[in-house]
Motif scaffolding. Sequence first.
Motif, PDB file in Angstrom:
ATOM      1  N   GLN A 140       0.826  -1.213   0.000  1.00 17.28           N
ATOM      2  CA  GLN A 140       0.000   0.000   0.000  1.00 17.28           C
ATOM      3  C   GLN A 140       0.858   1.261   0.000  1.00 17.28           C
ATOM      4  O   GLN A 140       0.543   2.227  -0.684  1.00 17.28           O
ATOM      5  N   LYS A 141       1.959   1.236   0.726  1.00 20.01           N
ATOM      6  CA  LYS A 141       2.859   2.393   0.737  1.00 20.01           C
ATOM      7  C   LYS A 141       3.529   2.556  -0.623  1.00 20.01           C
ATOM      8  O   LYS A 141       3.647   3.672  -1.137  1.00 20.01           O
ATOM      9  N   ILE A 142       3.991   1.459  -1.211  1.00 22.41           N
ATOM     10  CA  ILE A 142       4.633   1.507  -2.529  1.00 22.41           C
ATOM     11  C   ILE A 142       3.669   2.087  -3.561  1.00 22.41           C
ATOM     12  O   ILE A 142       4.033   2.980  -4.339  1.00 22.41           O
ATOM     13  N   VAL A 143       2.441   1.607  -3.570  1.00 22.76           N
ATOM     14  CA  VAL A 143       1.434   2.100  -4.523  1.00 22.76           C
ATOM     15  C   VAL A 143       1.132   3.574  -4.260  1.00 22.76           C
ATOM     16  O   VAL A 143       1.075   4.383  -5.187  1.00 22.76           O
ATOM     17  N   PHE A 144       0.980   3.940  -2.991  1.00 21.05           N
ATOM     18  CA  PHE A 144       0.674   5.329  -2.637  1.00 21.05           C
ATOM     19  C   PHE A 144       1.773   6.271  -3.125  1.00 21.05           C
ATOM     20  O   PHE A 144       1.490   7.294  -3.749  1.00 21.05           O
ATOM     21  N   VAL A 145       3.021   5.921  -2.850  1.00 18.26           N
ATOM     22  CA  VAL A 145       4.143   6.774  -3.246  1.00 18.26           C
ATOM     23  C   VAL A 145       4.205   6.904  -4.766  1.00 18.26           C
ATOM     24  O   VAL A 145       4.390   7.995  -5.314  1.00 18.26           O
ATOM     25  N   ARG A 146       4.016   5.795  -5.479  1.00 17.30           N
ATOM     26  CA  ARG A 146       4.072   5.838  -6.943  1.00 17.30           C
ATOM     27  C   ARG A 146       2.914   6.658  -7.518  1.00 17.30           C
ATOM     28  O   ARG A 146       3.109   7.445  -8.457  1.00 17.30           O
ATOM     29  N   LEU A 147       1.732   6.506  -6.966  1.00 19.10           N
ATOM     30  CA  LEU A 147       0.603   7.302  -7.438  1.00 19.10           C
ATOM     31  C   LEU A 147       0.846   8.791  -7.215  1.00 19.10           C
ATOM     32  O   LEU A 147       0.510   9.615  -8.066  1.00 19.10           O
ATOM     33  N   ARG A 148       1.429   9.144  -6.102  1.00 19.13           N
ATOM     34  CA  ARG A 148       1.740  10.549  -5.821  1.00 19.13           C
ATOM     35  C   ARG A 148       2.742  11.078  -6.852  1.00 19.13           C
ATOM     36  O   ARG A 148       2.573  12.175  -7.373  1.00 19.13           O
ATOM     37  N   GLU A 149       3.778  10.279  -7.166  1.00 17.53           N
ATOM     38  CA  GLU A 149       4.747  10.682  -8.197  1.00 17.53           C
ATOM     39  C   GLU A 149       4.061  10.886  -9.545  1.00 17.53           C
ATOM     40  O   GLU A 149       4.312  11.870 -10.243  1.00 17.53           O
ATOM     41  N   LEU A 150       3.202   9.950  -9.907  1.00 21.38           N
ATOM     42  CA  LEU A 150       2.522  10.035 -11.201  1.00 21.38           C
ATOM     43  C   LEU A 150       1.538  11.194 -11.238  1.00 21.38           C
ATOM     44  O   LEU A 150       1.398  11.861 -12.264  1.00 21.38           O
TER      45      LEU A 150
END
Length: 167
Positions: A140-150
């Motif tokens: 969930q953290k990995i997905v959250f961080v990547r979504l924020r970058e995108l």
Amino acid sequence: MEWTGARYADAPTIEQRIRIAAPPERVWDLVSDIQLYPRFSTELQTVEWLDEGGPGIGARFVGRNEHPSFGKWETTSYVVSYQPQRTFAWAVSDPATPSASWRFTLEPREDGTELSQWMQMGPGPSGLSLAITRMPEKEQKIVFVRLRELENAILTNLEAIKNLAEA
């Protein structure tokens, strides 16, 4: 946008919109020029058409990327929607089960154009899914961080297209 608890298997999406004081024809010229994208991106380094004649449904292009956490990689994307002055969309890696999907949509407005950029993670595997496999407890953290970058990348794209179209 709220992504707390998002999982890769849920194919999370992002969409942002911007109003541009320019006609759809001008905005379309920018959106449909894939060579322009690396100018706005810290991640996407180069893009080139693999098929003669450029855009159209089924056309392919290769993108070369670099990211501090993921290293360097190359993907082939397939145009899945191409309606001039309306929609330009592509699927990354495999059109049937892409690692990501991207879309620009233009809506004519009285004062110009409303431009949206949308992206969806998955459902096919990607570099992100490799990180999740290594650290499933942090998905969930990995997905959250990547979504924020995108999301930040999309906002940068839209603002840059707006500035060019209105210049």
